[in-house]
Motif scaffolding. Structure first.
Motif, PDB file in Angstrom:
ATOM      1  N   ALA A 144       0.825  -1.204   0.000  1.00 13.39           N
ATOM      2  CA  ALA A 144       0.000   0.000   0.000  1.00 13.39           C
ATOM      3  C   ALA A 144       0.862   1.257   0.000  1.00 13.39           C
ATOM      4  O   ALA A 144       0.423   2.319  -0.433  1.00 13.39           O
ATOM      5  CB  ALA A 144      -0.932  -0.003   1.204  1.00 13.39           C
ATOM      6  N   ALA A 162       3.279   1.807  -1.892  1.00 10.94           N
ATOM      7  CA  ALA A 162       3.649   2.113  -3.265  1.00 10.94           C
ATOM      8  C   ALA A 162       2.572   2.924  -3.973  1.00 10.94           C
ATOM      9  O   ALA A 162       2.815   3.464  -5.049  1.00 10.94           O
ATOM     10  CB  ALA A 162       3.909   0.823  -4.028  1.00 10.94           C
ATOM     11  N   LEU A 163       1.385   3.026  -3.402  1.00  7.86           N
ATOM     12  CA  LEU A 163       0.308   3.752  -4.048  1.00  7.86           C
ATOM     13  C   LEU A 163       0.440   5.261  -3.891  1.00  7.86           C
ATOM     14  O   LEU A 163      -0.101   6.023  -4.682  1.00  7.86           O
ATOM     15  CB  LEU A 163      -1.049   3.301  -3.495  1.00  7.86           C
ATOM     16  N   THR A 164       1.142   5.677  -2.854  1.00 10.72           N
ATOM     17  CA  THR A 164       1.300   7.116  -2.645  1.00 10.72           C
ATOM     18  C   THR A 164       2.452   7.623  -3.482  1.00 10.72           C
ATOM     19  O   THR A 164       3.541   7.038  -3.504  1.00 10.72           O
ATOM     20  CB  THR A 164       1.578   7.425  -1.159  1.00 10.72           C
ATOM     21  N   ARG A 165       2.232   8.712  -4.208  1.00  6.15           N
ATOM     22  CA  ARG A 165       3.254   9.285  -5.079  1.00  6.15           C
ATOM     23  C   ARG A 165       4.136  10.235  -4.291  1.00  6.15           C
ATOM     24  O   ARG A 165       3.689  10.942  -3.404  1.00  6.15           O
ATOM     25  CB  ARG A 165       2.576  10.045  -6.222  1.00  6.15           C
TER      26      ARG A 165
END
Length: 93
Positions: free
Chosen positions: A27, A29-32
């Motif tokens: 999860a 990895a979903l935040t930029r």
């Protein structure tokens, strides 16, 4: 005593692995990130060329160069032609 140490080492390794898996959640990895600018993805052909064909070609070139530039002496190679065996000694009983 050895069994106890092995069990302790196994438990420590399992615990460490579990903690690392929990800390590196997908999860995250979903935040930029700020300034993140990903490029376009690779096509199937580009992916196969980069990760399958290129390593095979590189392996072939290296193997070919090794075979071509091999300067070892024929007598040092282990082949069926240059294996010398001594005849077995006859017993004098």
């Amino acid at each position: 005593m050895d069994k106890k140490n092995a069990l302790r080492a196994g438990a420590l390794a399992a615990g460490t692995t579990l903690m690392m898996l929990l800390m590196s959640s997908p999860a995250l990895a979903l935040t930029r990130d700020d300034g993140d600018d990903p490029g376009t993805g690779l096509s199937v052909i580009e992916t196969l060329g980069l990760y399958v064909v290129a390593p095979l070609v590189l392996f072939g070139v290296i193997a070919g160069l090794v075979l071509l530039l091999d300067k070892s002496h024929e007598s040092h190679r282990v082949t069926t032609r240059n294996i010398k065996t001594r005849p077995k000694a006859e017993s004098k009983a």
